[in-house]
Design a protein around this motif. Sequence first.
Motif, PDB file in Angstrom:
ATOM      1  N   PRO A  44       0.836  -1.217   0.000  1.00  0.00           N
ATOM      2  CA  PRO A  44       0.000   0.000   0.000  1.00  0.00           C
ATOM      3  C   PRO A  44       0.867   1.262   0.000  1.00  0.00           C
ATOM      4  N   ASP A  45       0.208   2.395  -0.156  1.00  0.00           N
ATOM      5  CA  ASP A  45       0.902   3.681  -0.137  1.00  0.00           C
ATOM      6  C   ASP A  45       1.561   3.901   1.216  1.00  0.00           C
ATOM      7  N   PRO A  46       2.763   4.454   1.242  1.00  0.00           N
ATOM      8  CA  PRO A  46       3.469   4.658   2.508  1.00  0.00           C
ATOM      9  C   PRO A  46       2.997   5.901   3.267  1.00  0.00           C
ATOM     10  N   PHE A  47       2.191   6.730   2.640  1.00  0.00           N
ATOM     11  CA  PHE A  47       1.762   7.989   3.256  1.00  0.00           C
ATOM     12  C   PHE A  47       0.249   8.019   3.455  1.00  0.00           C
ATOM     13  N   THR A  48      -0.163   8.706   4.520  1.00  0.00           N
ATOM     14  CA  THR A  48      -1.555   9.115   4.667  1.00  0.00           C
ATOM     15  C   THR A  48      -1.696  10.464   3.968  1.00  0.00           C
ATOM     16  N   VAL A  49      -2.584  10.538   3.003  1.00  0.00           N
ATOM     17  CA  VAL A  49      -2.708  11.735   2.176  1.00  0.00           C
ATOM     18  C   VAL A  49      -3.895  12.558   2.650  1.00  0.00           C
ATOM     19  N   ASP A  50      -3.634  13.805   2.991  1.00  0.00           N
ATOM     20  CA  ASP A  50      -4.689  14.740   3.394  1.00  0.00           C
ATOM     21  C   ASP A  50      -4.779  15.826   2.320  1.00  0.00           C
ATOM     22  N   CYS A  51      -5.674  15.651   1.347  1.00  0.00           N
ATOM     23  CA  CYS A  51      -5.780  16.583   0.226  1.00  0.00           C
ATOM     24  C   CYS A  51      -7.178  16.484  -0.371  1.00  0.00           C
ATOM     25  N   ALA A  52      -7.757  17.615  -0.713  1.00  0.00           N
ATOM     26  CA  ALA A  52      -9.099  17.619  -1.294  1.00  0.00           C
ATOM     27  C   ALA A  52      -9.111  17.102  -2.727  1.00  0.00           C
ATOM     28  N   GLU A  53      -7.957  17.130  -3.377  1.00  0.00           N
ATOM     29  CA  GLU A  53      -7.868  16.678  -4.768  1.00  0.00           C
ATOM     30  C   GLU A  53      -7.553  15.187  -4.831  1.00  0.00           C
ATOM     31  N   LYS A  54      -8.199  14.498  -5.790  1.00  0.00           N
ATOM     32  CA  LYS A  54      -8.032  13.049  -5.913  1.00  0.00           C
ATOM     33  C   LYS A  54      -6.750  12.695  -6.663  1.00  0.00           C
ATOM     34  N   GLY A  55      -6.192  11.525  -6.274  1.00  0.00           N
ATOM     35  CA  GLY A  55      -4.994  11.035  -6.942  1.00  0.00           C
ATOM     36  C   GLY A  55      -4.742   9.592  -6.564  1.00  0.00           C
ATOM     37  N   ALA A  56      -3.652   9.043  -7.074  1.00  0.00           N
ATOM     38  CA  ALA A  56      -3.305   7.647  -6.791  1.00  0.00           C
ATOM     39  C   ALA A  56      -1.793   7.509  -6.710  1.00  0.00           C
ATOM     40  N   GLY A  57      -1.327   6.639  -5.780  1.00  0.00           N
ATOM     41  CA  GLY A  57       0.094   6.432  -5.595  1.00  0.00           C
ATOM     42  C   GLY A  57       0.576   5.143  -6.240  1.00  0.00           C
ATOM     43  N   ARG A  58       1.876   5.089  -6.525  1.00  0.00           N
ATOM     44  CA  ARG A  58       2.488   3.893  -7.102  1.00  0.00           C
ATOM     45  C   ARG A  58       3.988   3.921  -6.798  1.00  0.00           C
ATOM     46  N   TRP A  59       4.573   2.735  -6.763  1.00  0.00           N
ATOM     47  CA  TRP A  59       6.019   2.620  -6.567  1.00  0.00           C
ATOM     48  C   TRP A  59       6.696   2.610  -7.934  1.00  0.00           C
ATOM     49  N   ALA A  60       7.629   3.526  -8.134  1.00  0.00           N
ATOM     50  CA  ALA A  60       8.374   3.572  -9.391  1.00  0.00           C
ATOM     51  C   ALA A  60       9.515   2.577  -9.377  1.00  0.00           C
ATOM     52  N   ASP A  61      10.110   2.385  -8.215  1.00  0.00           N
ATOM     53  CA  ASP A  61      11.143   1.361  -8.030  1.00  0.00           C
ATOM     54  C   ASP A  61      11.208   1.060  -6.540  1.00  0.00           C
ATOM     55  N   THR A  62      12.273   0.445  -6.080  1.00  0.00           N
ATOM     56  CA  THR A  62      12.326  -0.008  -4.679  1.00  0.00           C
ATOM     57  C   THR A  62      12.352   1.135  -3.674  1.00  0.00           C
ATOM     58  N   ARG A  63      12.841   2.320  -4.086  1.00  0.00           N
ATOM     59  CA  ARG A  63      12.984   3.444  -3.147  1.00  0.00           C
ATOM     60  C   ARG A  63      12.136   4.663  -3.495  1.00  0.00           C
ATOM     61  N   ASN A  64      11.608   4.709  -4.700  1.00  0.00           N
ATOM     62  CA  ASN A  64      10.911   5.910  -5.149  1.00  0.00           C
ATOM     63  C   ASN A  64       9.414   5.665  -5.307  1.00  0.00           C
ATOM     64  N   TRP A  65       8.642   6.538  -4.642  1.00  0.00           N
ATOM     65  CA  TRP A  65       7.169   6.458  -4.676  1.00  0.00           C
ATOM     66  C   TRP A  65       6.633   7.712  -5.354  1.00  0.00           C
ATOM     67  N   VAL A  66       5.611   7.535  -6.175  1.00  0.00           N
ATOM     68  CA  VAL A  66       5.028   8.627  -6.956  1.00  0.00           C
ATOM     69  C   VAL A  66       3.536   8.693  -6.690  1.00  0.00           C
ATOM     70  N   TYR A  67       3.023   9.913  -6.532  1.00  0.00           N
ATOM     71  CA  TYR A  67       1.578  10.123  -6.367  1.00  0.00           C
ATOM     72  C   TYR A  67       1.113  11.059  -7.479  1.00  0.00           C
ATOM     73  N   ASP A  68       0.220  10.554  -8.350  1.00  0.00           N
ATOM     74  CA  ASP A  68      -0.275  11.322  -9.490  1.00  0.00           C
ATOM     75  C   ASP A  68      -1.680  11.840  -9.197  1.00  0.00           C
ATOM     76  N   PHE A  69      -1.856  13.159  -9.326  1.00  0.00           N
ATOM     77  CA  PHE A  69      -3.191  13.737  -9.200  1.00  0.00           C
ATOM     78  C   PHE A  69      -3.959  13.561 -10.504  1.00  0.00           C
ATOM     79  N   GLU A  70      -5.279  13.565 -10.404  1.00  0.00           N
ATOM     80  CA  GLU A  70      -6.116  13.384 -11.589  1.00  0.00           C
ATOM     81  C   GLU A  70      -6.062  14.587 -12.521  1.00  0.00           C
ATOM     82  N   ARG A  71      -5.652  15.737 -11.999  1.00  0.00           N
ATOM     83  CA  ARG A  71      -5.573  16.952 -12.814  1.00  0.00           C
ATOM     84  C   ARG A  71      -4.498  17.861 -12.234  1.00  0.00           C
ATOM     85  N   ASP A  72      -4.079  18.847 -13.018  1.00  0.00           N
ATOM     86  CA  ASP A  72      -3.189  19.872 -12.475  1.00  0.00           C
ATOM     87  C   ASP A  72      -3.930  20.587 -11.352  1.00  0.00           C
ATOM     88  N   LEU A  73      -3.299  20.709 -10.210  1.00  0.00           N
ATOM     89  CA  LEU A  73      -3.995  21.285  -9.072  1.00  0.00           C
ATOM     90  C   LEU A  73      -4.260  22.776  -9.282  1.00  0.00           C
TER      91      LEU A  73
END
Length: 377
Positions: A44-73
């Motif tokens: 699962p995602d390593p962070f608790t996300v507190d944001c009104a805008e929707k998005g989804a997280g993913r692991w890019a590799d073993t150390r790097n995590w990325v969270y993509d928002f559905e739109r430019d904020l």
Amino acid sequence: LLAAATVHAQPVELFSPQGEVKGVRQVTARFAKPIVAFGDPRLPDPFTVDCAEKGAGRWADTRNWVYDFERDLPAGVRCAFTLKPDLKAADGSAVAGGQRFAFSTGGPAIVRSLPWEGSRIDEHQVFILGLDAPAKPETIAANARCVAAGVNEEIGVRLVTGDERRTILDNRKSFASSYLRLMLIDGEAGRSRGFLFRLPTTGSDQERFLKLRDAPDSPLVTLACARTLPANAEVKLVWGRGIAATTGVATSAARALAFKVRPTFRASFSCSRVNKDAQCMPILPLSLSFSAPIAKADAEKIRLVDAANKAYPPSVAKDADGSGVTSLTFGPGLPEKQRFRIELPEGLKDDAGRTLANARSFPLAVRTDENPPLAKF
């Protein structure tokens, strides 16, 4: 040494963005050691996300995590990411939780204005400001201001509301349309922009305009300086620090738009002369100019009158933009060596309702000279 050790012991060694950033689309975090096995999508995602805008997280590799928002904020958004307390590294060791990162997309900023920055403005100018997020009116009134050369104090602003606002915006629909195109469509990226203000998803352009014009949280702001501005003065409209979006995110720095107030309403006469001591050459037109436009109907009432009370009407043409008349001429072909007077209609006013500052100079006495020898030949 203990402080340095604590810093280096932090699980996340790089997190972006932080602070105030516009146009955020993605968040990235780099951990100090591997958290997941390569290619393992199950964690699962390593962070608790507190944001009104929707998005989804993913692991890019073993150390790097990325969270993509559905739109430019859009502007006015604040997000926080807090490391979960039960996170474990890939080798099974515990990862200290609680590390927190936050950013905001800043308070409401001016993206378009009417008049444009650098324009010549009226002493009672009403400004239309297109913002990148709806703003709380009370924070605008408290933190926006005008600064005018020659006035030794800051000038507050007056929010223009009600019928006055509706009338102004009804006459500036083209500005509202261009502003909406700017805010909703990113031409370079070919995708829609994020915008906190909700427009009707169906309906006509007129319905969208009425929503923009009449909504209490409209991002179109109409305001004016709270006092008459001095003529010909350099003026700045300051969008100050502390102006808050409806979400509570406020501007962190002031921005100023520069303008210049137009000069007082005056009339000036000119004509061609053989030399500086000669009178006007009758074979060329005599010109009367105004520092601000007057109505064409008023311009047509102006007369050049000779000593025998014979009146000569002017040649009048509207300005290129059709807004009024700023100059007119008499002649050419006027009688030689004659005395004339230029008579203006009583109570002449410009397009802003200002009376002529040098009205006492009229009727204005002018004279023609004899034609030069070459013209006689």
